[in-house]
Write an enzyme that holds these catalytic residues in place. Sequence first.
Site, PDB file in Angstrom:
ATOM      1  N   HIS A 185       0.830  -1.210   0.000  1.00 31.90           N
ATOM      2  CA  HIS A 185       0.000   0.000   0.000  1.00 31.90           C
ATOM      3  C   HIS A 185       0.863   1.257   0.000  1.00 31.90           C
ATOM      4  O   HIS A 185       2.064   1.206   0.275  1.00 31.90           O
ATOM      5  CB  HIS A 185      -0.928   0.028   1.218  1.00 31.90           C
ATOM      6  CG  HIS A 185      -2.120  -0.870   1.080  1.00 31.90           C
ATOM      7  ND1 HIS A 185      -2.087  -2.185   1.481  1.00 31.90           N
ATOM      8  CD2 HIS A 185      -3.361  -0.661   0.584  1.00 31.90           C
ATOM      9  CE1 HIS A 185      -3.267  -2.745   1.239  1.00 31.90           C
ATOM     10  NE2 HIS A 185      -4.057  -1.844   0.686  1.00 31.90           N
ATOM     11  N   LYS A 239      -0.685   4.986   4.570  1.00 26.78           N
ATOM     12  CA  LYS A 239      -1.547   4.035   5.289  1.00 26.78           C
ATOM     13  C   LYS A 239      -1.069   3.847   6.726  1.00 26.78           C
ATOM     14  O   LYS A 239       0.110   3.632   6.972  1.00 26.78           O
ATOM     15  CB  LYS A 239      -1.595   2.690   4.542  1.00 26.78           C
ATOM     16  CG  LYS A 239      -2.607   1.721   5.140  1.00 26.78           C
ATOM     17  CD  LYS A 239      -2.996   0.633   4.170  1.00 26.78           C
ATOM     18  CE  LYS A 239      -3.951  -0.368   4.786  1.00 26.78           C
ATOM     19  NZ  LYS A 239      -5.238   0.243   5.193  1.00 26.78           N
TER      20      LYS A 239
HETATM   21  N1  NDP Z   1     -12.827  -1.091   2.692  1.00 25.18           N
HETATM   22  C1  NDP Z   1     -12.199  -0.634   1.623  1.00 25.18           C
HETATM   23  O1  NDP Z   1     -12.431  -1.094   0.493  1.00 25.18           O
HETATM   24  C2  NDP Z   1     -11.207   0.453   1.767  1.00 25.18           C
HETATM   25  C3  NDP Z   1     -10.916   0.933   2.996  1.00 25.18           C
HETATM   26  N2  NDP Z   1     -10.069   1.971   3.150  1.00 25.18           N
HETATM   27  C4  NDP Z   1      -9.888   2.461   4.505  1.00 25.18           C
HETATM   28  O2  NDP Z   1     -10.539   3.714   4.627  1.00 25.18           O
HETATM   29  C5  NDP Z   1      -9.870   4.519   5.589  1.00 25.18           C
HETATM   30  C6  NDP Z   1      -9.548   5.868   4.987  1.00 25.18           C
HETATM   31  O3  NDP Z   1      -8.621   5.713   3.934  1.00 25.18           O
HETATM   32  P1  NDP Z   1      -7.989   6.997   3.194  1.00 25.18           P
HETATM   33  O4  NDP Z   1      -9.069   7.917   2.768  1.00 25.18           O
HETATM   34  O5  NDP Z   1      -7.028   6.490   2.195  1.00 25.18           O
HETATM   35  O6  NDP Z   1      -7.178   7.635   4.403  1.00 25.18           O
HETATM   36  P2  NDP Z   1      -6.814   9.172   4.671  1.00 25.18           P
HETATM   37  O7  NDP Z   1      -5.679   9.160   5.626  1.00 25.18           O
HETATM   38  O8  NDP Z   1      -6.688   9.907   3.395  1.00 25.18           O
HETATM   39  O9  NDP Z   1      -8.131   9.715   5.409  1.00 25.18           O
HETATM   40  C7  NDP Z   1      -8.520   9.288   6.690  1.00 25.18           C
HETATM   41  C8  NDP Z   1      -9.397  10.311   7.378  1.00 25.18           C
HETATM   42  O10 NDP Z   1      -9.273  10.159   8.803  1.00 25.18           O
HETATM   43  C9  NDP Z   1      -8.767  11.373   9.359  1.00 25.18           C
HETATM   44  N3  NDP Z   1      -7.863  11.110  10.486  1.00 25.18           N
HETATM   45  C10 NDP Z   1      -6.537  10.858  10.481  1.00 25.18           C
HETATM   46  N4  NDP Z   1      -6.069  10.674  11.723  1.00 25.18           N
HETATM   47  C11 NDP Z   1      -7.129  10.833  12.540  1.00 25.18           C
HETATM   48  C12 NDP Z   1      -7.315  10.783  13.942  1.00 25.18           C
HETATM   49  N5  NDP Z   1      -6.301  10.532  14.767  1.00 25.18           N
HETATM   50  N6  NDP Z   1      -8.558  10.958  14.450  1.00 25.18           N
HETATM   51  C13 NDP Z   1      -9.609  11.214  13.641  1.00 25.18           C
HETATM   52  N7  NDP Z   1      -9.492  11.279  12.288  1.00 25.18           N
HETATM   53  C14 NDP Z   1      -8.281  11.091  11.758  1.00 25.18           C
HETATM   54  C15 NDP Z   1      -8.045  12.031   8.208  1.00 25.18           C
HETATM   55  O11 NDP Z   1      -7.888  13.420   8.463  1.00 25.18           O
HETATM   56  P3  NDP Z   1      -6.618  14.172   7.799  1.00 25.18           P
HETATM   57  O12 NDP Z   1      -6.880  14.145   6.324  1.00 25.18           O
HETATM   58  O13 NDP Z   1      -6.716  15.543   8.398  1.00 25.18           O
HETATM   59  O14 NDP Z   1      -5.409  13.398   8.229  1.00 25.18           O
HETATM   60  C16 NDP Z   1      -9.007  11.734   7.084  1.00 25.18           C
HETATM   61  O15 NDP Z   1     -10.150  12.544   7.130  1.00 25.18           O
HETATM   62  C17 NDP Z   1      -8.652   3.709   6.039  1.00 25.18           C
HETATM   63  O16 NDP Z   1      -8.977   3.020   7.219  1.00 25.18           O
HETATM   64  C18 NDP Z   1      -8.464   2.706   4.901  1.00 25.18           C
HETATM   65  O17 NDP Z   1      -7.816   1.534   5.296  1.00 25.18           O
HETATM   66  C19 NDP Z   1      -9.462   2.571   2.093  1.00 25.18           C
HETATM   67  C20 NDP Z   1      -9.704   2.136   0.828  1.00 25.18           C
HETATM   68  C21 NDP Z   1     -10.581   1.012   0.566  1.00 25.18           C
HETATM   69  O1  LIG Z   2      -5.830   2.136   3.079  1.00 24.67           O
HETATM   70  C1  LIG Z   2      -6.070   1.789   1.895  1.00 24.67           C
HETATM   71  O2  LIG Z   2      -5.717   2.478   0.934  1.00 24.67           O
HETATM   72  C2  LIG Z   2      -6.793   0.535   1.674  1.00 24.67           C
HETATM   73  N1  LIG Z   2      -7.275  -0.077   2.717  1.00 24.67           N
HETATM   74  C3  LIG Z   2      -8.032  -1.269   2.722  1.00 24.67           C
HETATM   75  C4  LIG Z   2      -7.323  -2.322   3.555  1.00 24.67           C
HETATM   76  O3  LIG Z   2      -6.770  -1.993   4.621  1.00 24.67           O
HETATM   77  O4  LIG Z   2      -7.337  -3.492   3.177  1.00 24.67           O
HETATM   78  C5  LIG Z   2      -8.455  -1.717   1.360  1.00 24.67           C
HETATM   79  C6  LIG Z   2      -7.549  -1.344   0.214  1.00 24.67           C
HETATM   80  O5  LIG Z   2      -6.550  -2.299   0.072  1.00 24.67           O
HETATM   81  C7  LIG Z   2      -7.002   0.057   0.303  1.00 24.67           C
END
Ligand code: NDP
Ligand SMILES: O=C(O)C1=N[C@H](C(=O)O)C[C@H](O)C1
Length: 244
Positions: A133, A137
């Site tokens: 990733h 992440k």
């Molecule tokens: N199920 C699926 O298919 C997928 C799941 N995901 C998951 O989705 C989530 C978000 O991914 P992604 O958008 O790439 O991540 P980002 O880091 O871009 O965004 C995460 C969000 O959480 C906020 N954040 C960060 N730290 C904290 C904290 N300590 N307390 C509260 N909020 C916080 C960030 O704010 P800020 O921007 O200000 O840091 C942002 O708004 C992850 O858990 C990822 O693993 C991602 C892709 C696919």
């Molecule tokens: O954080 C990401 O970007 C992603 N998170 C999910 C995971 O933790 O498996 C899904 C995807 O792989 C992208």
Amino acid sequence: MKIIVYGAGVMAQYVKESVINSGNEFAGLVDPLGNGDFENLKGKDVDFDAIIDFSHFSLLEDVLEAGIDKKVPVLIATTGHSEEQLEKIQEASKQIPIIKATNTSVGVNIVNEIVAFATKLLKDFDIEIIEKHHNRKIDAPSGTANTLLEVVKENLDNDGKDYRTIYGREGHSKRAEKEIGVHAIRGGNIVGEHTVIYAKNDEIIEIKHEALSRKMFSDGAVKAVEFLAGKKAGLYTMKDVLGL
Ligand SMILES: NC(=O)C1=CN([C@@H]2O[C@H](COP(=O)(O)OP(=O)(O)OC[C@H]3O[C@@H](n4cnc5c(N)ncnc54)[C@H](OP(=O)(O)O)[C@@H]3O)[C@@H](O)[C@H]2O)C=CC1
Ligand SMILES: O=C(O)C1=N[C@H](C(=O)O)C[C@H](O)C1
């Protein structure tokens, strides 16, 4: 449907677009760090009928509370939750319909099925899981890798209880027979790659999924809440959504 999105990071922006493109209504981003349309929903009269969560694991309780308060379905796509938090999701699903999906893409959910089948047939192969990733992440191994590990174990004899999981191998000892290796690579803007390797002396099988964009995660998330609309309380899965 009028959909509220938890998170204001990379995925939340994709989800906003998928919600609008799907013909649903976008109700706003919720982010306590102040980057969204709402810092929280407490005491606010915000109208929505589903929640999609791509935020941060620490926000789980807030997400569940908002869903229960409004009696609306919730898709939790965020990863990195503790065992205790996973139990809270189970508990909340007695009141509202919930999907907890570590990966909302069609491909990975089909890979889970292929891995279940392969593991049943390849029990005496060494099994290793590798995920890659981007460098932003925060959780490792990825939620998807943890799900793949669960699928592998469920399909080994005795639910894989005789196996030890080795995270990020190091040191001076040989691989034991009953080990499952799990390895996390982080770098640049890798969207997401998951590989399950089955290796024996003279042959190797690799089952691999590579995400080339984030759009299929957000489109899958919208499909998941559409599926939950009108469902009774309970814990549903992407398998249900995709009819697998
Ligand atoms: N199920 C699926 O298919 C997928 C799941 N995901 C998951 O989705 C989530 C978000 O991914 P992604 O958008 O790439 O991540 P980002 O880091 O871009 O965004 C995460 C969000 O959480 C906020 N954040 C960060 N730290 C904290 C904290 N300590 N307390 C509260 N909020 C916080 C960030 O704010 P800020 O921007 O200000 O840091 C942002 O708004 C992850 O858990 C990822 O693993 C991602 C892709 C696919
Ligand atoms: O954080 C990401 O970007 C992603 N998170 C999910 C995971 O933790 O498996 C899904 C995807 O792989 C992208």
